[in-house]
Design an enzyme around this catalytic site. Sequence first.
Site, mmCIF file in Angstrom:
data_model
loop_
_atom_site.group_PDB
_atom_site.id
_atom_site.type_symbol
_atom_site.label_atom_id
_atom_site.label_comp_id
_atom_site.label_asym_id
_atom_site.label_seq_id
_atom_site.Cartn_x
_atom_site.Cartn_y
_atom_site.Cartn_z
ATOM 1 N N LYS A 84 0.827 -1.217 0.000
ATOM 2 C CA LYS A 84 0.000 0.000 0.000
ATOM 3 C C LYS A 84 0.862 1.268 0.000
ATOM 4 O O LYS A 84 0.614 2.188 -0.779
ATOM 5 C CB LYS A 84 -0.948 0.005 1.212
ATOM 6 C CG LYS A 84 -1.952 -1.136 1.176
ATOM 7 C CD LYS A 84 -2.893 -1.116 2.358
ATOM 8 C CE LYS A 84 -2.192 -1.297 3.678
ATOM 9 N NZ LYS A 84 -1.488 -2.593 3.814
ATOM 10 N N THR A 85 1.867 1.286 0.875
ATOM 11 C CA THR A 85 2.732 2.467 0.919
ATOM 12 C C THR A 85 3.481 2.614 -0.408
ATOM 13 O O THR A 85 3.590 3.721 -0.955
ATOM 14 C CB THR A 85 3.716 2.363 2.101
ATOM 15 O OG1 THR A 85 2.949 2.292 3.307
ATOM 16 C CG2 THR A 85 4.632 3.570 2.169
ATOM 17 N N THR B 172 -5.467 -1.114 6.850
ATOM 18 C CA THR B 172 -5.533 -2.566 6.939
ATOM 19 C C THR B 172 -6.927 -2.998 7.397
ATOM 20 O O THR B 172 -7.214 -4.176 7.458
ATOM 21 C CB THR B 172 -4.503 -3.086 7.971
ATOM 22 O OG1 THR B 172 -4.619 -2.305 9.157
ATOM 23 C CG2 THR B 172 -3.084 -2.952 7.433
HETATM 24 N N1 LIG Z 1 3.984 -5.249 -5.847
HETATM 25 C C1 LIG Z 1 5.206 -5.250 -5.305
HETATM 26 N N2 LIG Z 1 6.277 -5.443 -6.066
HETATM 27 C C2 LIG Z 1 7.507 -5.498 -5.517
HETATM 28 N N3 LIG Z 1 7.761 -5.343 -4.201
HETATM 29 C C3 LIG Z 1 6.721 -5.126 -3.399
HETATM 30 C C4 LIG Z 1 5.398 -5.050 -3.905
HETATM 31 N N4 LIG Z 1 4.564 -4.823 -2.881
HETATM 32 C C5 LIG Z 1 5.329 -4.751 -1.783
HETATM 33 N N5 LIG Z 1 6.618 -4.938 -2.078
HETATM 34 C C6 LIG Z 1 7.736 -5.002 -1.126
HETATM 35 O O1 LIG Z 1 7.190 -5.150 0.178
HETATM 36 C C7 LIG Z 1 7.616 -4.085 1.018
HETATM 37 C C8 LIG Z 1 6.440 -3.653 1.864
HETATM 38 O O2 LIG Z 1 5.505 -2.984 1.073
HETATM 39 P P1 LIG Z 1 4.699 -1.711 1.629
HETATM 40 O O3 LIG Z 1 5.480 -1.047 2.703
HETATM 41 O O4 LIG Z 1 4.291 -0.920 0.467
HETATM 42 O O5 LIG Z 1 3.462 -2.475 2.266
HETATM 43 P P2 LIG Z 1 2.198 -1.862 3.029
HETATM 44 O O6 LIG Z 1 0.998 -2.516 2.435
HETATM 45 O O7 LIG Z 1 2.265 -0.392 3.036
HETATM 46 O O8 LIG Z 1 2.400 -2.436 4.491
HETATM 47 P P3 LIG Z 1 1.832 -1.810 5.885
HETATM 48 O O9 LIG Z 1 0.359 -2.144 5.914
HETATM 49 O O10 LIG Z 1 2.603 -2.573 6.924
HETATM 50 O O11 LIG Z 1 2.126 -0.355 5.868
HETATM 51 C C9 LIG Z 1 8.125 -3.004 0.062
HETATM 52 O O12 LIG Z 1 9.220 -2.310 0.582
HETATM 53 C C10 LIG Z 1 8.597 -3.790 -1.134
HETATM 54 O O13 LIG Z 1 9.913 -4.209 -0.931
HETATM 55 MG MG LIG Z 2 2.561 0.897 4.643
#
Ligand SMILES: Nc1ncnc2c1ncn2[C@@H]1O[C@H](COP(=O)(O)OP(=O)(O)OP(=O)(O)O)[C@@H](O)[C@H]1O
Ligand SMILES: [Mg+2]
Length: 344
Positions: free
Chosen positions: A67-68, A161
């Site tokens: 998501k981030t 989430t």
């Molecule tokens: N689609 C993708 N392609 C490649 N790498 C990814 C992808 N999605 C996530 N990642 C990897 O997973 C890590 C975590 O992703 P991210 O921080 O965007 O998740 P999030 O959904 O924001 O998690 P949270 O809910 O904990 O904030 C990223 O740093 C990246 O390395």
């Molecule tokens: Mg995040």
Amino acid sequence: MSDELSLSPEPEPDDLLVEASLRPKTLAEFVGQPRVREQLELVLEGARRRGTPPDHVLLSGPPGLGKTSLSMIIAAELGAQIRLTSGPALERPGDLAAMLSNLSPGDVLFIDEIHRIARPAEEMLYLAMEDFRVDIVVGKGPGATSIPLDIAPFTLVGATTRAGALTGPLRDRFGFTAHMEFYEPEDLEKVLRRAAKILGIDLRPDGAAEIAARSRGTPRIANRLLRRVRDYAEVRADGAVTRSVARAALAVYDVDELGLDRLDRAVLSALVRSFNGGPVGISTLAVAVGEEPSTVEEVCEPYLVRAGMLARTPRGRVATAAAWAHLGATPPPGSPAGGPAALF
Ligand SMILES: Nc1ncnc2c1ncn2[C@@H]1O[C@H](COP(=O)(O)OP(=O)(O)OP(=O)(O)O)[C@@H](O)[C@H]1O
Ligand SMILES: [Mg+2]
């Protein structure tokens, strides 16, 4: 717990150190989530053609699915600046007013954990999202007046989430909601290949497949396992991450073929052996494994359910036939089938 390899999808300190370098930077680099990607492409392209900021975007889904990363990609694809904040940081409406009034036209405002925003700030957000306006309240009590202030047209990207915890009025003000799904193993292999290239790891195709299968559908966990397997490959082997190296490394860390760790297996084992497969309440189950009910409920259960090992019923948690089989036991008649078929 501390010296073990955590399989929680929440970021660990050493995840945060590498995540910035592993984050995909463009929509094309973003692996998987084909539906979300296609929808988002249309939203962004439409806005680009009209020359206006796109609708506000809500990204919902479990931790570690990107998501981030996606919010940063949205800003990058629009050539816009991104301002980052989070629901818990916006406790007082003044905090939000300051952020909003500092926006430049076209900026992306990212609010992580938007379901945790305090109510007064949330109400301020309604007007900002709808009319690009805030009402600043000056003074207190009966003498207080509110001064309307125009703010620059912006795009709000909210991440959560727990989409269900958002209030209706807030949810309704997003023009586009993207639901992130757990990743297919093939997509996780792509995530792993990309990370291996960036980190200079000699990852072989069979090694990638083995790690992907144990990563719980979550890129963050895939990248974490890759780093632990790399340590093993460098210390105990010749550095190449093959299937057999991945298997040996993950055995050291107690991560089994399905990506279950010791606590997951303890939960299943208690359910099967102490409660004859259930149904049993979550707090009883938590006591049996010596954990907090919230840990069992939020960390173990979502993946056990998704892996088809555990079913939630109105009377409590029940082990599926697949869970009995996974523990090498024979399920009693009448156990729900479950199993990895229910995985994706
Ligand atoms: N689609 C993708 N392609 C490649 N790498 C990814 C992808 N999605 C996530 N990642 C990897 O997973 C890590 C975590 O992703 P991210 O921080 O965007 O998740 P999030 O959904 O924001 O998690 P949270 O809910 O904990 O904030 C990223 O740093 C990246 O390395
Ligand atoms: Mg995040």
